[in-house]
Scaffold this motif. Structure first.
Motif, mmCIF file in Angstrom:
data_model
loop_
_atom_site.group_PDB
_atom_site.id
_atom_site.type_symbol
_atom_site.label_atom_id
_atom_site.label_comp_id
_atom_site.label_asym_id
_atom_site.label_seq_id
_atom_site.Cartn_x
_atom_site.Cartn_y
_atom_site.Cartn_z
ATOM 1 N N VAL A 70 0.827 -1.212 0.000
ATOM 2 C CA VAL A 70 0.000 0.000 0.000
ATOM 3 C C VAL A 70 0.862 1.263 0.000
ATOM 4 N N ASP A 71 1.952 1.252 0.754
ATOM 5 C CA ASP A 71 2.834 2.422 0.776
ATOM 6 C C ASP A 71 3.324 2.742 -0.634
ATOM 7 N N GLU A 72 3.743 1.694 -1.355
ATOM 8 C CA GLU A 72 4.214 1.892 -2.730
ATOM 9 C C GLU A 72 3.097 2.413 -3.622
ATOM 10 N N LEU A 73 1.897 1.881 -3.443
ATOM 11 C CA LEU A 73 0.759 2.318 -4.243
ATOM 12 C C LEU A 73 0.516 3.813 -4.067
ATOM 13 N N PHE A 74 0.459 4.264 -2.807
ATOM 14 C CA PHE A 74 0.157 5.669 -2.560
ATOM 15 C C PHE A 74 1.321 6.579 -2.929
ATOM 16 N N GLU A 75 2.522 6.077 -2.822
ATOM 17 C CA GLU A 75 3.677 6.856 -3.272
ATOM 18 C C GLU A 75 3.555 7.118 -4.773
ATOM 19 N N LYS A 76 3.144 6.094 -5.504
ATOM 20 C CA LYS A 76 2.951 6.233 -6.942
ATOM 21 C C LYS A 76 1.803 7.206 -7.239
ATOM 22 N N ILE A 77 0.711 7.084 -6.504
ATOM 23 C CA ILE A 77 -0.436 7.975 -6.690
ATOM 24 C C ILE A 77 -0.012 9.429 -6.471
ATOM 25 N N LEU A 78 0.750 9.669 -5.413
ATOM 26 C CA LEU A 78 1.111 11.040 -5.037
ATOM 27 C C LEU A 78 2.170 11.659 -5.942
ATOM 28 N N THR A 79 2.878 10.846 -6.713
ATOM 29 C CA THR A 79 3.930 11.404 -7.566
ATOM 30 C C THR A 79 3.443 11.718 -8.980
ATOM 31 N N THR A 80 2.145 11.581 -9.228
ATOM 32 C CA THR A 80 1.630 11.937 -10.546
ATOM 33 C C THR A 80 1.894 13.405 -10.828
ATOM 34 N N GLU A 81 2.164 13.699 -12.086
ATOM 35 C CA GLU A 81 2.437 15.086 -12.478
ATOM 36 C C GLU A 81 1.153 15.862 -12.727
ATOM 37 N N HIS A 82 0.065 15.151 -12.935
ATOM 38 C CA HIS A 82 -1.215 15.798 -13.210
ATOM 39 C C HIS A 82 -1.906 16.174 -11.891
ATOM 40 N N PRO A 83 -2.835 17.120 -11.941
ATOM 41 C CA PRO A 83 -3.608 17.412 -10.723
ATOM 42 C C PRO A 83 -4.268 16.138 -10.203
ATOM 43 N N LEU A 84 -4.137 15.898 -8.924
ATOM 44 C CA LEU A 84 -4.658 14.670 -8.328
ATOM 45 C C LEU A 84 -6.090 14.866 -7.866
ATOM 46 N N THR A 85 -6.931 13.881 -8.154
ATOM 47 C CA THR A 85 -8.322 13.919 -7.696
ATOM 48 C C THR A 85 -8.578 12.726 -6.783
ATOM 49 N N PRO A 86 -9.514 12.854 -5.862
ATOM 50 C CA PRO A 86 -9.877 11.708 -5.027
ATOM 51 C C PRO A 86 -10.333 10.509 -5.863
ATOM 52 N N LEU A 87 -11.028 10.772 -6.972
ATOM 53 C CA LEU A 87 -11.503 9.693 -7.825
ATOM 54 C C LEU A 87 -10.341 8.875 -8.381
ATOM 55 N N ALA A 88 -9.289 9.548 -8.845
ATOM 56 C CA ALA A 88 -8.128 8.835 -9.386
ATOM 57 C C ALA A 88 -7.490 7.958 -8.316
ATOM 58 N N ALA A 89 -7.401 8.474 -7.097
ATOM 59 C CA ALA A 89 -6.815 7.700 -5.995
ATOM 60 C C ALA A 89 -7.686 6.504 -5.648
ATOM 61 N N LEU A 90 -9.003 6.700 -5.627
ATOM 62 C CA LEU A 90 -9.912 5.595 -5.323
ATOM 63 C C LEU A 90 -9.861 4.523 -6.408
ATOM 64 N N GLU A 91 -9.798 4.928 -7.658
ATOM 65 C CA GLU A 91 -9.716 3.949 -8.741
ATOM 66 C C GLU A 91 -8.448 3.100 -8.610
ATOM 67 N N ALA A 92 -7.338 3.752 -8.272
ATOM 68 C CA ALA A 92 -6.083 3.016 -8.085
ATOM 69 C C ALA A 92 -6.206 2.048 -6.911
ATOM 70 N N ALA A 93 -6.844 2.483 -5.826
ATOM 71 C CA ALA A 93 -7.007 1.633 -4.644
ATOM 72 C C ALA A 93 -7.917 0.441 -4.941
ATOM 73 N N LEU A 94 -8.977 0.647 -5.708
ATOM 74 C CA LEU A 94 -9.886 -0.442 -6.073
ATOM 75 C C LEU A 94 -9.160 -1.497 -6.903
ATOM 76 N N ASN A 95 -8.417 -1.043 -7.887
ATOM 77 C CA ASN A 95 -7.665 -1.980 -8.726
ATOM 78 C C ASN A 95 -6.617 -2.728 -7.909
ATOM 79 N N HIS A 96 -6.025 -2.037 -6.942
ATOM 80 C CA HIS A 96 -5.029 -2.677 -6.081
ATOM 81 C C HIS A 96 -5.695 -3.759 -5.219
ATOM 82 N N ALA A 97 -6.883 -3.454 -4.690
ATOM 83 C CA ALA A 97 -7.606 -4.430 -3.858
ATOM 84 C C ALA A 97 -7.882 -5.706 -4.651
ATOM 85 N N VAL A 98 -8.280 -5.559 -5.905
ATOM 86 C CA VAL A 98 -8.554 -6.735 -6.737
ATOM 87 C C VAL A 98 -7.259 -7.485 -7.039
#
Length: 198
Positions: A70-98
């Motif tokens: 999970v730490d690696e997942l969120f590190e990747k989410i937070l290093t995006t160059e584009h403006p970050l949205t909660p939706l993008a983070a949730l989509e990444a978390a859902l795919n990670h859960a699966v």
């Protein structure tokens, strides 16, 4: 007497955790005993108890394994160059859960659901689960702070409150996936997108 290497110790520990996960997935948390884990692992009782003193300790190890990336997942989410949205983070978390649910050795989300129930009357499991999920929620807080800085989330709302809601969406997804079976990251994301536009 030959020394046991750290690599050997880690492999044995992983073997025991995998055996426990298999037992819990197949027969449930309550029915799984240390004797079951010992039998499934193929190791001696002394070897298993040398690593874990109780079923609770093994549950903690399963949780650690499942949330270890999970730490690696969120590190990747937070290093995006584009403006970050909660939706993008949730989509990444859902795919990670699966992705962790579909790893070989049994669906760890089945263990998670059983641990949630067990935590209601077992203080040791409550301590383990509560601590792990608090860390996960704090990752969502980091996402919210970044999104607030990017201008995609209201900067006047406490990040903790938004993180509480974001975190709450994951158990709902996991439960529907396990109990109903018709939910996927794509369908859930589509619903989230519609809600966020409303």
């Amino acid at each position: 007497m030959p020394k046991v290497t750290e690599e050997h110790r880690l492999a044995r520990r992983a073997q025991i955790v995998a055996a426990a996960r298999t037992c819990v997935v197949e027969q449930g948390f309550h029915k799984t005993t240390m004797a079951d884990v010992i039998r499934e692992s193929g190791l001696s009782a002394g070897a298993v108890y040398g690593y874990f003193k109780s079923k609770e300790e093994i549950v903690a190890a399963i949780a650690e394994e499942a949330l270890g990336t999970v730490d690696e997942l969120f590190e990747k989410i937070l290093t995006t160059e584009h403006p970050l949205t909660p939706l993008a983070a949730l989509e990444a978390a859902l795919n990670h859960a699966v992705s962790i649910a579909e790893r070989p050795g049994g669906d760890v989300t089945r263990v998670a659901v059983q641990a949630w129930a067990e935590a209601l009357h077992n203080p040791a499991i409550l301590d383990i689960a509560g601590g792990k999920y608090l860390l996960l929620r704090e990752h969502f807080e980091d996402v919210v702070r970044r999104a607030q800085a990017d201008g995609t989330v209201d900067p006047d709302t406490d990040p903790k409150y938004i993180a509480q809601v974001m975190f709450g969406m994951l158990p709902g997804f996991v439960l529907q996936r396990l109990l109903i079976g018709d939910v996927t990251p794509d369908t859930y994301s589509a619903g989230l997108k519609a809600l966020f536009r409303a």
